[in-house]
Design a protein around this motif. Structure first.
Motif, short mmCIF file in Angstrom:
data_model
loop_
_atom_site.label_atom_id
_atom_site.label_comp_id
_atom_site.label_asym_id
_atom_site.label_seq_id
_atom_site.Cartn_x
_atom_site.Cartn_y
_atom_site.Cartn_z
N THR A 47 1.14 -1.14 -0.21
CA THR A 47 -0.11 0.19 -0.26
C THR A 47 0.64 1.52 0.23
N MET A 48 0.31 2.26 -0.30
CA MET A 48 0.94 3.48 -0.39
C MET A 48 0.35 4.64 0.13
N SER A 344 -6.23 2.79 -6.68
CA SER A 344 -7.64 3.45 -5.31
C SER A 344 -8.77 2.70 -5.18
N LEU A 345 -9.28 2.91 -3.77
CA LEU A 345 -11.05 2.45 -4.72
C LEU A 345 -11.96 3.60 -4.79
N PHE A 379 -2.87 0.43 -3.56
CA PHE A 379 -3.25 -1.06 -2.85
C PHE A 379 -2.64 -1.55 -3.82
N TYR A 380 -1.41 -1.97 -3.87
CA TYR A 380 -1.75 -3.74 -5.10
C TYR A 380 -3.04 -3.97 -5.72
N HIS A 410 -14.25 -4.59 2.47
CA HIS A 410 -12.45 -5.08 2.61
C HIS A 410 -12.28 -3.85 3.07
N SER A 411 -11.30 -3.64 3.09
CA SER A 411 -10.51 -2.61 3.64
C SER A 411 -9.06 -2.67 2.67
N GLU A 412 -8.25 -1.66 2.40
CA GLU A 412 -6.56 -1.58 1.17
C GLU A 412 -6.22 -2.81 1.42
N LYS A 413 -5.58 -2.59 2.53
CA LYS A 413 -4.67 -3.79 3.38
C LYS A 413 -5.49 -5.40 2.96
#
Length: 463
Positions: A47-48, A344-345, A379-380, A410-413
């Motif tokens: 993530t970033m 991103s979402l 996120f990847y 869901h979260s990005e992680k």
């Protein structure tokens, strides 16, 4: 005396250790190993952080993006002189290029509500079967696309009829794609203007770059003008050492390039950019960079601008005061290309109205930015495509069918970890099968080894 059947003894002595040994061997190590031949390269960071602002006046909208990058990557691909030949370096590959060749990029997909579910699932919807860079990529390059452009979502080649695709586009069933490139557009303060429908396409007109290659002669078309650039070429050792920066002649442009001279005293290690940057024309040139896209102190800071109404409704989403839209962002950094980016979402975008990202109205030619950013986590995504997500193989397919947004589940992680898991889905499935087989074999060995102990004893005659 009691008499025992010892026929199953060898199972306990020999079979059980073999079965347990097989179970041990087939267990996974938990170590992630890249496999470039299968297009697998897992980034060190999953993530970033990413920051964005938006503002608009009576005629234009502005987006300001900011993201961390340890180093700026200004070169895309290049031509290197080697023993009389010009060899391309920097073509796409899984993961980061070892020489730092692949430009940094930021992109934004934008919709006005004409693409159902984009506001819920964002860029996931644009990844169809056979996507380039996947382990099971199609035999020809398959770029982003929208689900409705395919007859069979599991078949990348099953496009709708041309007249249907054109009708979809006229109805607004496409995504506007703003695509800033650190080498192929930024030097002239431009951004590429594209759209996503049956594929990722450029808007009508001339792109901001072209390829510097004469296929018939096997040599570049242009070289640096020594009078303008101070040199005819870059040097490979400077690229390897990371010495090519904003003060270097790192790009070819129409006013800094001259026709290639094959009789120049070319040396091994001379380098010429494989792209020529030029002024975009038509709808393709609608987006410009305000000021200049620059990297300073570990961060890129890029501001893009475009007319609210470009007059090109088949290429662009027309934006209006009080309008509500959906946007999704992506970044390529660390010399990566293709699918090795962070995404991103989707976020809501409101022009003068409440949204995840509110574009604030202002008077004048350019906005005065405050330190008020929308913080977004990129996120990847891994090898996750839309056909998989809506299939029975995905436990959340029912949620998608009911319209539950991905952010609610869901979260990005989590999505990044799922993306990595999908990179090794075949391996994991095979491992489960082997482990299950070994476990069953071990259980059989134990059962056969202990079975004699549960058989009834035969009593001898008493005297």
């Amino acid at each position: 005396m009691a008499s025992h059947d010892k026929g199953a003894g060898p199972w306990l002595v020999f079979g059980l250790p073999v079965a347990l040994g097989l179970a041990w061997v087939t267990q996974g190590t938990g170590v992630i190993e890249n496999d470039l031949e299968r297009n697998i390269s897992i980034p060190d960071e999953l993530t970033m952080p990413f920051q964005v602002q938006a503002a608009y006046n009576d005629s234009h909208i502005f987006f300001r993006y900011r993201w961390p990058a340890e180093h700026p990557h200004l070169l895309h691909d290049v031509l290197v002189h080697e023993d009389g030949d010009w060899v391309r370096e920097g073509s796409g590959m899984p993961g980061p290029n070892p020489y730092g060749l692949h430009e940094d990029r930021v992109a934004m997909m934008l919709d006005d509500g004409s693409v159902p579910d984009f506001a819920r699932y964002g860029g996931y919807m644009t990844i169809g079967a056979g996507a380039a860079g996947f382990t099971d990529e199609a035999p020809e390059e398959v770029t982003k696309s929208l689900p409705g452009t395919r007859i069979d979502l599991s078949d990348w080649a099953s496009r709708q009829a041309p007249e249907t695709l054109e009708a979809q586009r006229e109805a607004g069933y496409f995504l506007d794609l703003w695509h800033w490139r650190g080498h192929r557009s930024n030097p002239l303060n431009l951004s590429d203007d594209q759209w996503v429908g049956a594929e990722r396409s450029g808007d009508a007109g001339r792109s901001p770059y072209t390829t510097n290659w004469d296929g018939d002669a096997g040599q570049p078309l242009w070289m640096l003008d020594p009078e303008e650039a101070g040199q005819a070429a870059l040097r490979w050792e400077d690229i390897e050492a990371g010495r090519v920066d904003f003060d270097s002649p790192y790009f070819l442009a129409e006013d800094t390039a001259i026709d290639f001279d094959p009789d120049h005293d070319w040396q091994n290690g001379d380098v010429i950019p494989r792209r020529l940057v030029r002024q975009a024309e038509g709808s393709r040139g609608d987006i410009t960079v305000q000021g200049e896209g620059r990297w300073n102190d570990g961060f890129w800071d890029v501001t893009l601008s475009r007319r609210l109404d470009t007059g090109n409704p088949l290429d662009d989403k027309i934006l209006r005061d009080q309008g509500l839209y959906a946007a999704a962002f992506s970044v390529h950094r660390n010399a990566t290309g293709g699918r090795w980016h962070k995404v991103s979402l989707p976020v809501s975008l409101g022009l003068g109205r409440d949204a995840d990202l509110t574009a604030t109205p202002f008077q004048g030619r350019t906005p005065e930015w405050a330190d008020d950013w929308k913080e977004v986590t990129l996120f990847y995504p891994g090898q996750v495509n839309w056909p998989l997500l809506i299939s029975r193989a995905h436990a959340g397919a029912e949620d998608i069918a009911e319209g539950t947004p991905v952010r609610a589940r869901h979260s990005e992680k989590q999505l990044a970890l799922y993306g990595v898991e999908m990179e090794f889905n075949d391996t994991i499935t095979r491992q489960w099968g082997l482990t299950l087989f070994a476990g069953l074999l071990a259980m059989l060995g134990v059962t056969l080894g202990l079975l004699p102990n549960f058989r009834p004893n035969r009593q001898g005659d008493r005297s």
